[in-house]
Design a protein around this motif. Structure first.
Motif, short mmCIF file in Angstrom:
data_model
loop_
_atom_site.label_atom_id
_atom_site.label_comp_id
_atom_site.label_asym_id
_atom_site.label_seq_id
_atom_site.Cartn_x
_atom_site.Cartn_y
_atom_site.Cartn_z
N PRO A 1 -51.34 -35.03 13.61
CA PRO A 1 -51.77 -34.37 14.86
C PRO A 1 -52.77 -33.24 14.66
O PRO A 1 -53.68 -33.07 15.48
N VAL A 2 -52.65 -32.48 13.59
CA VAL A 2 -53.61 -31.39 13.38
C VAL A 2 -54.98 -31.97 13.04
O VAL A 2 -56.01 -31.51 13.54
N GLN A 3 -55.01 -33.00 12.22
CA GLN A 3 -56.29 -33.65 11.90
C GLN A 3 -56.91 -34.22 13.16
O GLN A 3 -58.11 -34.08 13.43
N ARG A 4 -56.08 -34.87 13.96
CA ARG A 4 -56.56 -35.46 15.21
C ARG A 4 -57.15 -34.40 16.13
O ARG A 4 -58.21 -34.59 16.71
N ALA A 5 -56.47 -33.29 16.21
CA ALA A 5 -56.93 -32.22 17.10
C ALA A 5 -58.23 -31.60 16.59
O ALA A 5 -59.12 -31.28 17.37
N PHE A 6 -58.36 -31.44 15.27
CA PHE A 6 -59.60 -30.88 14.73
C PHE A 6 -60.77 -31.78 15.08
O PHE A 6 -61.87 -31.31 15.37
N ARG A 7 -60.55 -33.08 15.03
CA ARG A 7 -61.66 -33.98 15.39
C ARG A 7 -61.96 -33.90 16.88
O ARG A 7 -63.12 -33.81 17.29
N ALA A 8 -60.90 -33.97 17.67
CA ALA A 8 -61.10 -34.00 19.12
C ALA A 8 -61.79 -32.73 19.62
O ALA A 8 -62.57 -32.77 20.57
N GLU A 9 -61.50 -31.61 18.98
CA GLU A 9 -62.05 -30.33 19.46
C GLU A 9 -63.28 -29.89 18.68
O GLU A 9 -63.76 -28.77 18.88
#
Lengths: 272, 767, 156
Positions: C86-94
């Motif tokens: 989830p943290v990796q996903r969020a870094f990409r999304a944001e």
């Protein structure tokens, strides 16, 4: 970037640590969290030929309520101290100060014993120990001794610890007054304090106002004589010898000491 | 609907987030399997004659392959003859002749950190140990420190040159223009020396084999690096391959290839051993070029009702120990001196002086932040003198929207803009009136925490070297995928995402089928690379043009395949399919069309040289809270318009603005490279050089404004440096504003607590 | 000396010089190069990994100190299923990364933060990341990414 070569040894008990250090001689150093020592070694400002790693000595990591005082194992990390429910209830000054050292990564590794033994006058915990009238327990080849915090710090990076002697416990008498405050003034959150103030009751410890942590004794005398925070704080810089450096000329540090001591005393009064 | 202008997350990220990027020090390629490590021996003194170098102890140490000094450099070409450059040519060229810079130091060192020798070891850890064994004797010479130290000329860095002033030019002052003003304000302002501090320092690996030199280097320009290597080492560029792997930030300090990296390239050829070097941060703080370091004397005059009539900017540029950029940086500063304003009379002059400090080169903004910082401070000084609101004074003097293109007395022609619109948008977005009201309330109450509101209106020049162009090669493969070979060289900017968007928008080939390649001179022999905020407006346009050429060629191929006329063919971009209009069954995919192209392939090569410099603009508003008892200033809001024309991908544009703003704020509040009187660096590590952290910044408020460029089909200008340019003066102005009610008119950067306190304390004593 | 570290659930053992820093053990012995070295004064946090689940600066820890303990690097974050953490996903999304050099350390510091404080405020995120320097992003989107990952975590 890379420390000079050294021999690594690991101790599993305090006695073993003392023996290993004694065998290795004067150029040995103890390694606890490593966050005071390793940065110096990486810049080759410290070149010990032996490191005795005491970081695994589990018996030195605790926070315990005892009769009349709280005992903290020297290997308790800043993070453990900051999170300790016992300390939050009994000595919130220490919990608060520990929680503001460096950054989370530093706090996960750095220990109270390591920080005190390193004796950087810009560090926060030494001044907090003065304000808390702490007793430091050390053990070495000659046995165990108790040292009052006020007697512990001798000079820049210099303490009364003899080579091969290590801190095992910090004892903090239960504060008589509930009033406390920790004021840390720095350019950025992660920086060493330009000036810091630790207040517990009528005790005022100063960070970075000399080559050792200091008590603002003139302020303390005024408080004892009944002066309010404003009047007592005017004397905060008396008896101090702050340095002139990149971040602050001497006069500015003295000014900050007065302002921060006043703010600390006011905050402490609101908690008392 | 076109993908252009929409928010698209980056294609670069999955790899960077999982395996991590492959930066030079991460390379595990077979060619470097036996590479040895290079460790530099550097001068610990600022200015000295080298009287002896003893490498014998180092050479005998275990694991040492070689220890090399200038005495070993007998296989270099002779230095070029003095090109006669004066430094006023407006190009970033090093001055030759008496100002020449060697590779390894010859007989003198001129800055702490200058390379004197290299130690080559089998392993990394042994390098530092062996370097300590190299013994160098120095006979100290008088250190030249600071602008005045250089101008005084008591000690000369280059005695044959006769002075420390390497370049001097400018218009003399016309006192009549200022005498005609009701009000004239003069001030000397410092735009302090900064360190770029990309998180990845300088790094290079090099291998000489079979008559060819391969160099992997953390660079913004592989092709320029190859050119410089060829010249420095006396090699044919065709015998050099330069590869830029992932690059961990550049900010202008990784343009081309650096002196220390050239030494490594030479050593790889000299020893026949593959070599690698990745500097430590301490080396980086002194060995990577610094930025800014200009002293400004500003003189601004106008009428009491706010009209600026005359402005003079005199610059002393400290260029450090070697004039690597000639007069280029102050030349750009002077070009943009009058900023976003219509000022009738503008004078500029500059001198470039050498000092015993790290050489100066480009750093995010490269000459333009300095121009904006000077005029924006001057406008606030003028406003304070006449007692008018600084927003109002800006409004009165900004170039009006109906005057574009606008040619300034400095010789710049601003293409398009709406400067008053940007100002109004920011004032409204920030709630300026309420901020002033809050400031007034706090002043009335005598609060300890005072509020400051600072403005800057700016315009800057991007793609200043547009005539250098940019290249793009687009290949559509017979499996329906496409490859873009771009001359640009992203190091965080997201070009792979942006160029893939352009291909998808033009051709309908989905982004996940588009591969973008950059930074390898074997694959892309011609290209310029990424600096000067040029890449989208030149490199991106080149990609789009290549796509259009591919489309035209494809149309012919598809017409042939479908036995239809070209006029009846259409490309359904949404589905990425060629078809005959009105006959959906008659269609061909990109894969099929590309296969039909035969041996020539479906390819287009573009070198786009029709671009011209463009001028993004904006307004920044900073709100700071100043603790008047301690001098501590805290940025609590930062509101901006940064208008760089049509936005291709708002995600990428916002990221550039955020990063630029942070660096700009950091200059105003925290950062400075400081040297002591002997030329020793005082801020040589990240403990003392105060990079801004997340804890010192708020979230930023970015407002949207798009005033298209008219020179290119994307309507694009450059966004990369705009945030930095606008943020510094707004922040400085806001802190001064917070304490202006005490009579303070100016505080020098960085506005550290000690500096702000000194100003407050002096002001209070003055009463 | 012989050092054995469990790295991302796999054992890595080697004979290394006593002075070997954990970050070099990870990069050169374990072959995991995502964790980067960005400074030499323990200031930048690019080398941040988890040691027994807590964030540490691996440039300031000896490999010997990690002997017998467990290290997690960014390469070990996703469970191997191919799904981003989830943290990796969020870094990409944001858009919380640009050049990517500070990113592995920044991600690990964020993972550690959320393990200790599952619902941080913006101020708490900013303070918790003050040991991780970024020169590209201005932190704005990094903070958004951590808050997004936190709220995704809260929803689960």
């Amino acid at each position: 970037m890379i420390p000079a070569p050294f021999t690594y040894q690991r101790a599993s008990s305090v006695d073993e640590a003392i023996d290993l250090a004694a065998e290795a001689g004067e150029d040995a150093k103890f390694l606890a969290g490593g966050h005071s020592l390793m940065p110096l070694m990486k810049l080759r400002l410290a070149v010990p030929d032996t490191l005795v790693d005491i970081g695994r000595i589990g018996e030195l990591s605790y926070v315990s309520e005892r009769d009349g005082h709280v005992a903290i194992g020297a290997l308790a990390t800043h993070d453990e101290i900051a999170r300790s429910g016992v300390l939050a209830a009994t000595v919130p000054l220490l919990a608060d100060a520990a929680g503001r050292i460096g950054d989370p990564q530093v706090r996960h590794c750095g220990t109270i014993g390591g920080s005190l033994a390193h004796a950087d006058p810009a560090a926060d915990l030494p001044a907090v120990m003065l304000a808390l009238d702490a007793t430091l327990v050390a053990r070495g080849p000659s046995g165990t001794r108790e040292i009052a915090a006020g007697d512990f710090f001798l000079g820049l990076f210099e303490t009364v610890l003899a080579p091969g002697e290590l801190l095992t416990e910090i004892r903090i008498p239960r504060p008589a007054s509930a009033g406390w405050s920790f004021q840390k003034f720095s350019k950025r959150g992660i920086d060493w304090a330009i000036v810091g103030v630790a207040v517990q009751g009528g005790n005022v410890g100063l960070v970075n106002m000399g080559s050792t942590p200091l008590r603002a004794t003139a302020t303390e005398r005024e408080l004892a004589a009944g002066s309010g925070p404003g009047d007592a704080a005017v004397h905060a810089a008396e008896g101090t010898s702050p340095s002139d450096d990149l971040n602050a000329p001497r006069a500015y540090r003295e000014h900050l000491a007065r302002v921060l001591v006043r703010r600390a005393l006011q905050e402490a009064a609101s908690r008392a | 609907m076109s993908i252009l202008g929409t928010r698209v997350v980056r294609t670069e990220d999955p790899r960077l987030l999982t395996e991590g990027g492959t930066y030079v020090d991460d390379l595990r390629v077979p060619e470097l399997a036996q590479a040895a490590r290079v460790t530099f021996v550097r001068s610990p003194v600022a200015h000295a004659r080298i009287t002896g170098i003893d490498t014998s102890a180092a050479k005998e140490a275990a694991g040492v392959v070689a220890v090399l000094t200038v005495a070993d450099m007998d296989d270099l070409p002779p230095p070029p003859p003095d090109s006669g450059l004066t430094g006023t040519e407006g190009a970033p060229l090093p001055l030759g002749g008496p100002w020449s810079e060697p590779l390894l130091a010859v007989d003198k060192v001129r800055f702490v950190g200058e390379p004197v020798a290299i130690v080559i070891t089998d392993d990394k850890y042994g390098g530092e140990d062996a370097a300590e064994l190299v013994s160098v004797d120095y006979e100290p010479l008088g250190a030249v420190v600071g602008f005045d130290g250089a101008l005084a000329g008591e000690s000369l860095l280059f005695p044959p040159a006769g002075s420390n002033v390497a370049v001097s030019t400018g218009t003399p002052s016309d006192s009549a223009a200022f005498d005609a003003c009701d009000v004239v304000v003069e001030r000397t302002i410092t735009n302090q020396r900064l360190a770029p501090v990309p998180l990845e320092g300088r790094a290079v690996a090099a291998r000489w084999a079979d008559g060819k030199l391969t160099v992997w280097v953390s660079t913004q320009n592989a092709q320029i690096a190859r050119f410089v290597l060829a010249g420095a080492l006396g090699l044919d560029p065709a015998g050099i391959r330069v590869v830029a792997p992932d690059v961990g930030g550049g900010f202008g300090a990784k343009v081309g290839i650096d002196r220390d990296a050239l030494i490594v390239g030479w050593a790889a050829k000299h020893t026949g051993r593959a070599l690698r070097w990745a500097e430590t941060r301490s080396e980086n703080m002194l060995g990577m070029t610094h930025g800014r370091a200009q002293r400004h004397t500003v003189k601004i005059g106008g009428t009491r009702d706010g009209r600026i009539l005359a402005y003079r900017l005199e610059i002393v540029q400290d260029t450090g120990a070697y004039p690597r950029m000639g007069g280029f940086l102050p030349f750009l500063t002077c070009l943009m001196a009058s900023g976003a304003y219509d000022i009738g009379h503008v004078e500029t002059a500059y001198q470039v002086v050498v000092t015993n400090a790290t050489p100066i080169s480009a750093y995010r903004g490269a000459g333009r932040p300095e121009a904006t910082a000077a005029i924006e401070r001057a406008v606030d000084l003028f406003a304070a003198e006449i007692g008018l609101d600084p927003g109002e004074v800006r409004r009165i003097n900004l170039v009006p929207a109906d005057k574009f293109p606008f040619t300034t007395p400095c010789g710049a022609t601003y293409d398009t803009g709406d400067y008053v619109g940007a100002l109004d948008q920011v004032l409204a977005g920030a709630g300026y009136a309420e901020l002033r009201a809050e400031q007034a309330r706090r002043r009335e109450r005598g609060d300890v925490l005072q509020l400051g509101i600072g403005l800057s209106s700016y315009v800057e020049i991007t793609a200043a070297d547009a005539d250098g162009g940019e290249t793009a090669r687009l290949v559509v493969h017979d499996d329906g995928t496409a490859t873009v070979y771009t001359g640009s060289s992203a190091h965080g900017q997201g070009h792979h995402t942006a160029w893939a968007m352009l291909v998808e928008a033009e051709l309908g080939i989905p982004m996940d089928k588009v591969t973008v390649i950059h930074g390898d001179t074997d694959l892309i022999p011609a290209g310029v690379g990424t600096y000067a905020s040029r890449s989208l407006q030149l490199g991106g346009v080149a990609v789009q043009k290549a796509a259009v050429e591919v489309k035209d060629h494809a149309r012919k191929l598809a017409a042939d395949m479908l036995e239809a006329s070209e006029a009846d063919l259409e490309l359904d971009v949404g589905r990425g399919v060629w078809q005959v209009r009105g006959d959906p069954a008659a269609s061909r995919t990109w894969a099929q069309v590309a296969a039909h192209a035969g041996d020539t392939g479906l390819t287009a090569d573009v070198n786009y040289t029709e671009g011209k410099p463009t001028f993004p603009f904006g307004t920044h508003l900073a709100v700071t809270e100043v603790d008047t008892e301690t001098g501590q200033a805290r940025l609590i809001r930062h509101v901006t318009v940064d208008d760089a024309g049509t936005v291709l991908n708002p995600v990428l544009a916002e990221g550039q603005r955020h990063g630029g703003i942070a660096q700009g704020v950091a200059q105003a509040l925290l950062e400075e490279m400081v040297y002591d009187a002997e030329g020793n660096p005082v801020t040589g590590t990240l403990v003392d050089y105060a990079i801004v952290t997340a804890a010192e910044l708020p979230s930023f408020e970015l407002l949207s404004s798009e005033t298209p460029a008219t020179i290119n089909p994307l309507g694009a200008k450059g966004i990369g440096e705009a945030g930095t340019i606008g943020a510094t003066p707004a922040t400085q102005n806001s802190v001064v504003d917070a304490v202006s009610h005490l009579g303070i008119r100016h505080i020098e950067m960085p506005l550290t607590p000690a500096r702000v306190w000194a100003a407050i304390s002096e002001a209070r004593e003055g009463r | 000396m012989k050092v054995t570290v469990t790295v991302n659930d796999g054992e890595v053992a080697a004979e290394v010089a006593d002075r070997t820093l954990l970050v070099h053990f990870l990069r050169d012995v374990a072959g995991l190069t995502a964790t980067n070295v960005g400074c030499d004064t323990s200031s930048c946090g690019a080398c941040t990994v988890l040691l027994d689940g807590r964030s540490v600066k691996s440039c300031t820890v000896l490999a010997a100190q990690a002997d017998g303990r467990a290290v997690t690097t960014v390469e070990g974050l996703n469970d191997g299923s191919g799904e981003l953490h989830p943290v990796q996903r969020a870094f990409r999304a944001e858009h919380g990364l640009q050049c990517g050099f500070c990113t592995p350390g920044m991600v690990m510091a964020s993972v550690s933060l959320l393990a200790e404080n599952a619902a941080p405020t913006e101020d708490e995120v900013r303070t918790a990341l003050e040991g991780n320097l970024c020169r590209c992003t201005g932190y704005h989107n990094i903070v958004r990414a951590v808050l997004a990952a936190a709220s995704e975590g809260q929803r689960q």
